[in-house]
Design an enzyme around this catalytic site. Sequence first.
Site, PDB file in Angstrom:
ATOM      1  N   ARG A  88       0.808  -1.444  -0.373  1.00 21.45           N
ATOM      2  CA  ARG A  88       0.244   0.897   0.487  1.00 21.45           C
ATOM      3  C   ARG A  88       0.457   0.883   0.182  1.00 21.45           C
ATOM      4  NH1 ARG A  88      -3.951  -0.650   4.938  1.00 21.45           N
ATOM      5  NH2 ARG A  88      -1.940  -1.391   5.769  1.00 21.45           N
ATOM      6  N   HIS A 108     -15.426  12.010   3.260  1.00 16.76           N
ATOM      7  CA  HIS A 108     -14.463  11.293   2.594  1.00 16.76           C
ATOM      8  C   HIS A 108     -13.698  12.720   2.251  1.00 16.76           C
ATOM      9  CE1 HIS A 108     -16.009   7.734   3.602  1.00 16.76           C
ATOM     10  NE2 HIS A 108     -16.835   7.915   2.351  1.00 16.76           N
TER      11      HIS A 108
END
Length: 746
Positions: free
Chosen positions: A15, A681
């Site tokens: 990641r 978000h």
Amino acid sequence: MQTSIVAYPHIGKERELKYLLEKYWRKEISAATLEKEAATLRQVHWQNQVDGSLDYLTINDFSLYDTVLDTACLFNIIPTRYRRLGLSALDTYFALARGYRDEKGTVAPLAMKKWFNTNYHYIVPEFSDDCDIKLVSQTPLAQYRETASYQLKKKLLLLGPFTLLKLSAYNGSKGPATYVPALIRAYLEFFRCCQQEKVELLQLDEPALTLDLQQEDLNLLKKLYSELLAGKGKLQILLQTYFGDIRDCYDDLIKLDFDALGLDFVEGEKTLQLVSSAPFPTDKILFAGIVNGRNVWRNSYTASLNLIKNLQLQGINLVLQSSCSLQHVPYSLTGEKNLPPALKEKLAFGEEKIRELLLLKELATADPAADSTAVTPTVNTAKNQVKLLPLQTKATYEQRAKLQQQCLNLPLLPTTTIGSFPQSQAVRQNRRRYNKQLLKLCDYEKFNYAEIKKCIRFQEEIGLDVLVHGEFERNDMVEFFAQQLSGFVVTQNAWIQSYGSRCVKPPIIVDDIKYRQPMTVKWIKYAQSLTTKPVKAVLTGPTTIVNWSFNREDIPAQNSILQLAAALKNEVAALEKSGSKIIQIDEPALREKLPLRKVDQPSYLETAVNAFQFLHNSCRPETMIQTHICYSDYTDIMPWLDKLDADVILLEASRTSKSCLQNPAFLQLNAALSLGVYDVHSECIPSVAELLTAIKQRLAVIPAAALWVAPDCGLKTRTYKELAPSLKNMVTACRRMRQMLPLPER
């Protein structure tokens, strides 16, 4: 015979992209460092394709946030409100995706929706009346130049114009047809740049061709590509489709001057029939998607080899590839040290799927009598075929609402949140230490109880009406339940990208799903003991758990949904018995796996709705049932939302409020409704004035007695520094709105 993949995962084996992005957003690294490290990550991904012995190297499948947004920026499809910010190109890009706030105010991000029927979210491009479409970047070609030293055939990926137009929003008086001439000119300019750069093959992704197409869609398709192909010169073009078959346009496409056509033989129900009934042109290459790019089970080599043989017998020039981008599966199995060996042998993640393509190529070109069964894994056999019992007769929504109000005594426009609260470093460390057996269960739980207590006090101080316990014991809304139900296996590092830097780690369904013991009761019961306000219990629903897991391939997904419904019904009963007066059963992914073809949708929706109803059907009428659904186009599932028979439906709507509020079907729902008033978000903190406006907009179409006020999603990804002022402003705006409204009749 050659091999290729549609695209490679963006996020990195560990990641890496996630952590790079978050460092940049925290201003811990410069733009130059971000670009440099991203280039290094791309090199690793290209080298992995070389090491996997693929014949084609895919370029420009890497993105700092989203490839659809990349295409919009490439062609200058950037609304004026973002240009006025005066930011760099990179920060304008991130403002489009995440929003932007300074002392002058807030600019909200573009809408975000699910990428077809996957758990990936794309940023929705927005065409406006003053849109000046033109090629403004050389980024794809710069990446192409970065691969000069690789001795493979190279293909450059770009989202095609048909899908770009179909997935975009149009904010103004002009419709999609208005932008076609300018878009064609921009793509032709890109074609000319590709020829100058000597691009070997341009891959134009057109997954929207697997949708139901009307005559106007076919007219648009022909208009776009008749002109584009006429101006492509010597540039070789691959039209790539995935997520289904192209039954509505196959005959048209094979007559057009494409050099290659990419078809999905995994999810394309009629793909083989199409290729066989209308002979595939001998002057084109077929990029055949035969390795599943969306599930983690090993390829069934016998079936794949039979398919390859069938295509070879038709004399087709063949390239074997993944059915879609590999971004929908985890990066590699090498990071999984704890999976049972017998299970691990049956799995294939991204790197393994590349090796599967090589093995298929070797087997397909080997001795025809060679035995392929030795490399074909056996699969489970379904043992527990669940059939749900008939539903009981239940009180109407109006009857339930009256009883629930008497029980809960909620104010007008009740305020709440969706469920999760920020997961601090201390919360994550507590969980890691416990999972590594460095912490006793009693100490692990003691820490979580302390966090729950702080969370309840925080919500009381802010003034929320319906509280949550914060979910500090949960690593993920799906994995938490998968770990406690039989039939699942959870992984260590099987991450996939959901959007931007956000990654999820789907469990794997390996067997029949069964209930073991209560999973949430002790946490909810403790939270409720701390306050006189109602604390709602939050569960993840059966359809979402299946859709956000890697499902078995030996039984239909609907079977797993029904198994989960039967299991989770026990948890709902245990919560109600323990005193829970509000139970929220989240189905954010209800629409996610909705079949792309309308003819296939009723069966899926009927299963999802029946499973949801079964969960709460035997609850007392005084028990309020809520559900949360997010980042979807709700229009085509609106009648089914009503059939859920929930008392309160909480929908994400901060980025799509305009389309939601213009939908008259919302007025016909037999449920109270929340259309999220701010975007969790985005790091932008909404002001009281902005939130008051949002509430007023909702009250214009939803009666005050049926409106709840909440953020649009869980708060796990935010910090308390962002969260506290946002929720305080939301409560303040709601209280001001109540003062403007007449008192409700009781």
